[in-house]
Design a protein around this motif. Structure first.
Motif, short mmCIF file in Angstrom:
data_model
loop_
_atom_site.label_atom_id
_atom_site.label_comp_id
_atom_site.label_asym_id
_atom_site.label_seq_id
_atom_site.Cartn_x
_atom_site.Cartn_y
_atom_site.Cartn_z
N ALA A 196 21.74 30.17 13.74
CA ALA A 196 21.37 28.76 13.69
C ALA A 196 21.75 28.17 12.34
O ALA A 196 21.66 28.84 11.31
CB ALA A 196 19.87 28.60 13.91
N GLY A 197 22.19 26.92 12.35
CA GLY A 197 22.52 26.23 11.12
C GLY A 197 21.26 25.65 10.48
O GLY A 197 20.16 25.78 11.02
N GLY A 198 21.43 25.03 9.32
CA GLY A 198 20.29 24.49 8.59
C GLY A 198 19.49 23.47 9.38
O GLY A 198 18.27 23.56 9.47
N TRP A 199 20.19 22.50 10.00
CA TRP A 199 19.48 21.46 10.75
C TRP A 199 18.83 22.03 12.00
O TRP A 199 17.70 21.68 12.34
CB TRP A 199 20.43 20.33 11.15
N GLN A 200 19.55 22.92 12.66
CA GLN A 200 18.98 23.55 13.86
C GLN A 200 17.71 24.30 13.51
O GLN A 200 16.70 24.20 14.19
CB GLN A 200 19.99 24.53 14.46
N THR A 201 17.78 25.05 12.39
CA THR A 201 16.60 25.80 11.96
C THR A 201 15.45 24.85 11.67
O THR A 201 14.32 25.09 12.07
CB THR A 201 16.93 26.62 10.70
N PHE A 202 15.78 23.76 10.98
CA PHE A 202 14.73 22.82 10.59
C PHE A 202 14.07 22.19 11.82
O PHE A 202 12.85 22.17 11.94
CB PHE A 202 15.31 21.75 9.67
N PHE A 203 14.91 21.68 12.73
CA PHE A 203 14.33 20.96 13.86
C PHE A 203 13.76 21.87 14.95
O PHE A 203 12.85 21.49 15.68
CB PHE A 203 15.37 20.00 14.47
N ARG A 204 14.31 23.09 15.07
CA ARG A 204 13.84 23.95 16.14
C ARG A 204 12.76 24.92 15.70
O ARG A 204 11.99 25.42 16.51
CB ARG A 204 15.00 24.77 16.71
N VAL A 205 12.73 25.25 14.40
CA VAL A 205 11.79 26.27 13.94
C VAL A 205 10.77 25.70 12.95
O VAL A 205 9.57 25.73 13.19
CB VAL A 205 12.54 27.47 13.30
N THR A 206 11.26 25.15 11.84
CA THR A 206 10.33 24.72 10.79
C THR A 206 9.43 23.58 11.25
O THR A 206 8.21 23.67 11.15
CB THR A 206 11.12 24.26 9.55
N LEU A 207 10.04 22.54 11.79
CA LEU A 207 9.26 21.36 12.15
C LEU A 207 8.23 21.61 13.26
O LEU A 207 7.07 21.23 13.11
CB LEU A 207 10.22 20.22 12.52
N PRO A 208 8.61 22.26 14.36
CA PRO A 208 7.59 22.52 15.39
C PRO A 208 6.40 23.33 14.87
O PRO A 208 5.28 23.16 15.32
CB PRO A 208 8.35 23.32 16.45
N ASN A 209 6.66 24.18 13.88
CA ASN A 209 5.56 24.99 13.35
C ASN A 209 4.57 24.19 12.53
O ASN A 209 3.43 24.62 12.34
CB ASN A 209 6.13 26.12 12.48
N VAL A 210 4.99 23.05 12.01
CA VAL A 210 4.06 22.27 11.18
C VAL A 210 3.71 20.96 11.89
O VAL A 210 3.20 20.03 11.27
CB VAL A 210 4.66 21.96 9.79
N LYS A 211 3.96 20.90 13.18
CA LYS A 211 3.81 19.68 13.96
C LYS A 211 2.44 19.02 13.75
O LYS A 211 2.37 17.84 13.44
CB LYS A 211 3.99 20.04 15.44
N TRP A 212 1.39 19.80 13.88
CA TRP A 212 0.05 19.20 13.82
C TRP A 212 -0.33 18.76 12.42
O TRP A 212 -0.96 17.72 12.24
CB TRP A 212 -0.99 20.15 14.42
N ALA A 213 0.09 19.53 11.44
CA ALA A 213 -0.15 19.11 10.06
C ALA A 213 0.60 17.81 9.78
O ALA A 213 0.09 16.92 9.10
CB ALA A 213 0.29 20.20 9.09
N LEU A 214 1.78 17.71 10.33
CA LEU A 214 2.58 16.50 10.12
C LEU A 214 1.90 15.29 10.77
O LEU A 214 1.77 14.23 10.14
CB LEU A 214 3.98 16.70 10.71
N ILE A 215 1.44 15.46 12.00
CA ILE A 215 0.76 14.36 12.68
C ILE A 215 -0.48 13.93 11.89
O ILE A 215 -0.73 12.74 11.68
CB ILE A 215 0.39 14.78 14.11
N TYR A 216 -1.21 14.91 11.43
CA TYR A 216 -2.40 14.64 10.63
C TYR A 216 -2.03 13.83 9.38
O TYR A 216 -2.66 12.82 9.05
CB TYR A 216 -3.02 15.98 10.26
N GLY A 217 -0.99 14.27 8.70
CA GLY A 217 -0.54 13.58 7.50
C GLY A 217 -0.11 12.15 7.80
O GLY A 217 -0.42 11.22 7.06
N VAL A 218 0.61 11.97 8.91
CA VAL A 218 1.07 10.63 9.29
C VAL A 218 -0.12 9.71 9.56
O VAL A 218 -0.13 8.55 9.13
CB VAL A 218 1.98 10.72 10.53
N ILE A 219 -1.13 10.24 10.22
CA ILE A 219 -2.31 9.42 10.53
C ILE A 219 -3.01 8.96 9.25
O ILE A 219 -3.34 7.79 9.07
CB ILE A 219 -3.30 10.22 11.38
#
Lengths: 341, 324
Positions: free
Chosen positions: B217-240
């Motif tokens: 996987a490339g950098g963007w693929q890794t970010f969008f498929r692995v890193t981001l889904p793993n922090v999804k809820w923390a991100l939503i919380y932060g956005v709120i």
């Protein structure tokens, strides 16, 4: 694919993890990097994978220098110590990942991916668990998923970091045999890191024993066990009694005085008798006897006060009928002498 | 052959023992938060009187400082009936204030999401020179008074400010205009997303990213498929949290706004103006809208926390199995 490692050095800050490591792995072999923790074996594996880059030296796959290639372009399958499964993906998605992230022109169709993943699921005997998440699996199952995921991209080399380290004893045994069978079937050049000598000796075609950032010895399991090249290997592989001694005129004298040589004797190569037997014996007093298991382990203290371990068969133990605090005579059947320097 | 069963027995005995140890550890882990669960809970629990006293104090405190004001907001807003309440929102100035608040939040939140994700990723996954300085800088808006933050923009972009003459010459208005309000909002809400994500990203380590890398996987693929889904809820919380603050911010915005009705008034500023004009019902009506936003935020936040907690529990259960 054969792997060749040449003059690899690696340091992390002041810590020298690898010092001038050379290693050659023939095509299709299953090789163990064996050593205590901190010996640099994982670092070496990660350098081969391209997850870490050496300070100097080169890594070659099939004679081609790939030192500068990133892990992405090395085409290796890597199984991490704690599996590193994608926790938000199902087992199926985990295994399919490597195929799905391929550039479009090389990406298999959805049906092909499904077929390939199902094939691998059958191989790891987890067809019914395809829709489960990693957190719902046992350690052994996760390990097999990690392996299937690495194999899905048809790597040219398979690298495993402490593959059985996080499993309990029984699962470890089963998986070990399973991995050996898998390797015999797939014949992919594989390197695994372990600190468990039994695992290395049982599983590998070749064992590279590592210590303090160096490779101490490379050889078949039989070779490294029976003919250790260095005191470290002798000590690390199996139990051993160490005596001080000296060599004079082709004869070894143990425990004469501190003369700079070390004599290594494996516990099962000490013959135990009630009567003096020939010239090469010394006296000892038994202190503890553990007769549970296929071999009987006897702890004793030599006449000069050093602890010594002896292993004999159950039959021999029965016929001798040894008890605690008894004076016996020990005759080394094989001694290896190393210079202490 | 006859020794084999013995060997297997010791083998499975060993694993059983490990299993028990792990489950005890888990039971303690789960038992600790709920005081009466398990034997350990009974030993550390207080007499009933003490317990009820503490609970009573906590509830009374919450009632006086949280529920009562909230109730007052809604009761005052609806004091003269629903018609009057709704009438407030037909006022063009009020509508303009709501619109401006939405615009400010609509620009500030996405920008801070991008920045926050990038910063948290950088800090969490890489080692670089000046890392601790960056962490300190991210926290700066938390430690600086919002009024000071507003003043900084006046000093930079105001008429007598550093870039003032240049801006006047080019007919660009920042202070006392929408851009100033947006800038102030961005500054104040700067840390929320990054701060929420950072501990999550740091705790997860690099293993999954490395695995993705070895799988091609490339950098963007890794970010969008692995890193981001793993922090999804923390991100939503932060956005709120970021959004709630962006809409509710008063101090910094007040300094740069200039209070031009219908043009540079956000909802909190508009509430103050209405209140100072003795239009209590209108003031509280707009306030009730912000209060509703706060309540909605709390609901989404609880869901996000619950989901993140569930994920964490699954991971720690998995973790305790991993280490024998």
């Amino acid at each position: 694919m054969s792997i060749k490692v040449r003059g690899i050095r690696k340091s992390f800050g002041n810590y020298q993890a690898l010092e001038d490591v050379d290693l050659e792995i023939p095509d299709g072999q299953l090789v163990a990097l064996l050593g205590p923790s901190g010996s640099g074996k994982t670092t070496l594996l990660r350098i081969i994978a391209g997850l870490e880059f050496a300070d100097c030296g080169s890594v070659q796959f099939d004679g081609k220098d790939i030192s500068d290639r990133s892990a992405r372009d090395r085409h290796v399958g890597f199984v991490f110590q704690h599996y590193a499964l994608f926790r938000h993906m199902t087992v199926f998605e985990n295994i399919a990942f490597g195929l799905r992230v391929r550039p479009r022109q090389r990406r298999p169709s959805k049906a092909e991916i499904r077929e390939k993943v199902n094939e691998l699921l059958s191989l790891i005997q987890l067809r019914n668990q395809a829709n489960r998440y990693p957190s719902q699996l046992s350690g052994g199952q996760r390990q097999r998923v990690a392996l299937a995921r690495a194999l899905a991209v048809e790597p040219s080399v398979l690298l495993l970091d402490e593959p059985f380290g996080a499993l309990d004893a029984k699962v470890r045994q089963e998986l070990r045999r399973w991995l050996r069978q898998l390797h015999d079937k797939v014949h992919i050049t594989s390197v695994f890191v372990t600190h468990d000598q039994e695992e290395a000796l049982e599983l590998a075609d070749l064992v590279a024993v590592m210590n303090e950032g160096r490779i101490e010895q490379i050889g078949s399991p039989e070779e490294v066990y029976n003919r250790p090249a260095t005191p470290f290997v002798y000590n690390f592989l199996g139990n051993v009694n160490i005596f001080h001694g000296r060599v004079d005129d082709g004869k070894a004298y143990i425990q004469e005085s501190d003369t700079g040589n070390l004599a290594f004797v494996r516990p099962h190569l000490l013959e135990i008798t009630r009567q003096p037997n020939g010239a090469n014996h010394f006296r000892a007093t038994t202190t503890h006897i553990n007769s549970a298991g296929p071999v009987v382990k006897i702890d004793a203290v030599t006449e000069w006060g050093a602890p010594v371990h002896v292993e004999i068969s159950q039959e021999q133990f029965q016929s001798l009928a040894l008890v605690k605090n008894e004076t016996v005579f020990l005759t080394p059947k094989d001694i290896a002498i190393f210079n202490r320097g | 052959m006859d020794r084999r069963p013995q060997g297997t027995r010791t083998g499975s005995g060993g694993s059983e023992l490990e299993g028990t140890v792990a489950s005890i550890a888990q039971a303690q882990f789960r038992g600790a938060p709920g005081a009466q669960a398990g034997v350990a809970g009974a030993a550390t629990s207080e007499p009933a009187v003490v317990r009820w006293l503490l609970i009573g104090v906590a509830v009374a405190f919450l009632a006086i400082f949280l529920f009562l004001p909230l109730a007052v907001v809604f009761s005052t807003a609806l004091k003269k009936g629903l018609d009057v309440y709704l009438h407030t929102f037909r006022d063009p100035d009020t509508q303009a204030a709501i619109r401006l608040t939405l615009i400010a939040a609509g620009i500030a939140v996405p920008l801070n999401v991008v920045f926050g994700v990038a910063a948290a990723w950088l800090i969490g996954k890489f080692e670089f020179f000046g890392k601790s300085l960056l962490i300190t800088l991210i926290d700066l808006p938390f430690s600086v008074s919002p009024v000071v933050a507003g003043l900084i923009y006046i000093l930079l972009f105001g008429m007598q400010g550093l870039f003032g003459p240049w801006l006047i010459a080019h007919d660009v208005r920042i202070v006392f205009a929408v851009p100033g309000i947006v800038l102030a909002t961005i500054f104040v809400t700067f840390p929320f997303v990054a701060r929420e994500l950072l501990p999550m990203i740091q705790s997860q380590g690099n293993d999954e990213e490395e695995a993705a890398l070895t799988l091609g996987a490339g950098g963007w693929q890794t970010f969008f498929r692995v890193t981001l889904p793993n922090v999804k809820w923390a991100l939503i919380y932060g956005v709120i949290l970021c959004n709630a603050r962006a809409m509710g911010e008063f101090g910094a915005v007040s300094v740069v706004s200039g209070h031009i009705r219908g043009l540079t008034d956000t909802m909190p500023l508009h509430i103050e103006i209405l209140y100072n004009d003795y239009q209590f019902v209108a003031a509280f009506a707009v306030a009730s809208l912000l209060a509703l936003l706060a309540l909605a935020t709390l609901v989404v936040k609880s869901i996000a926390e619950w989901q993140a907690g569930r994920q964490f529990a699954a991971e720690s259960a998995a973790g305790s199995e991993k280490t024998p």
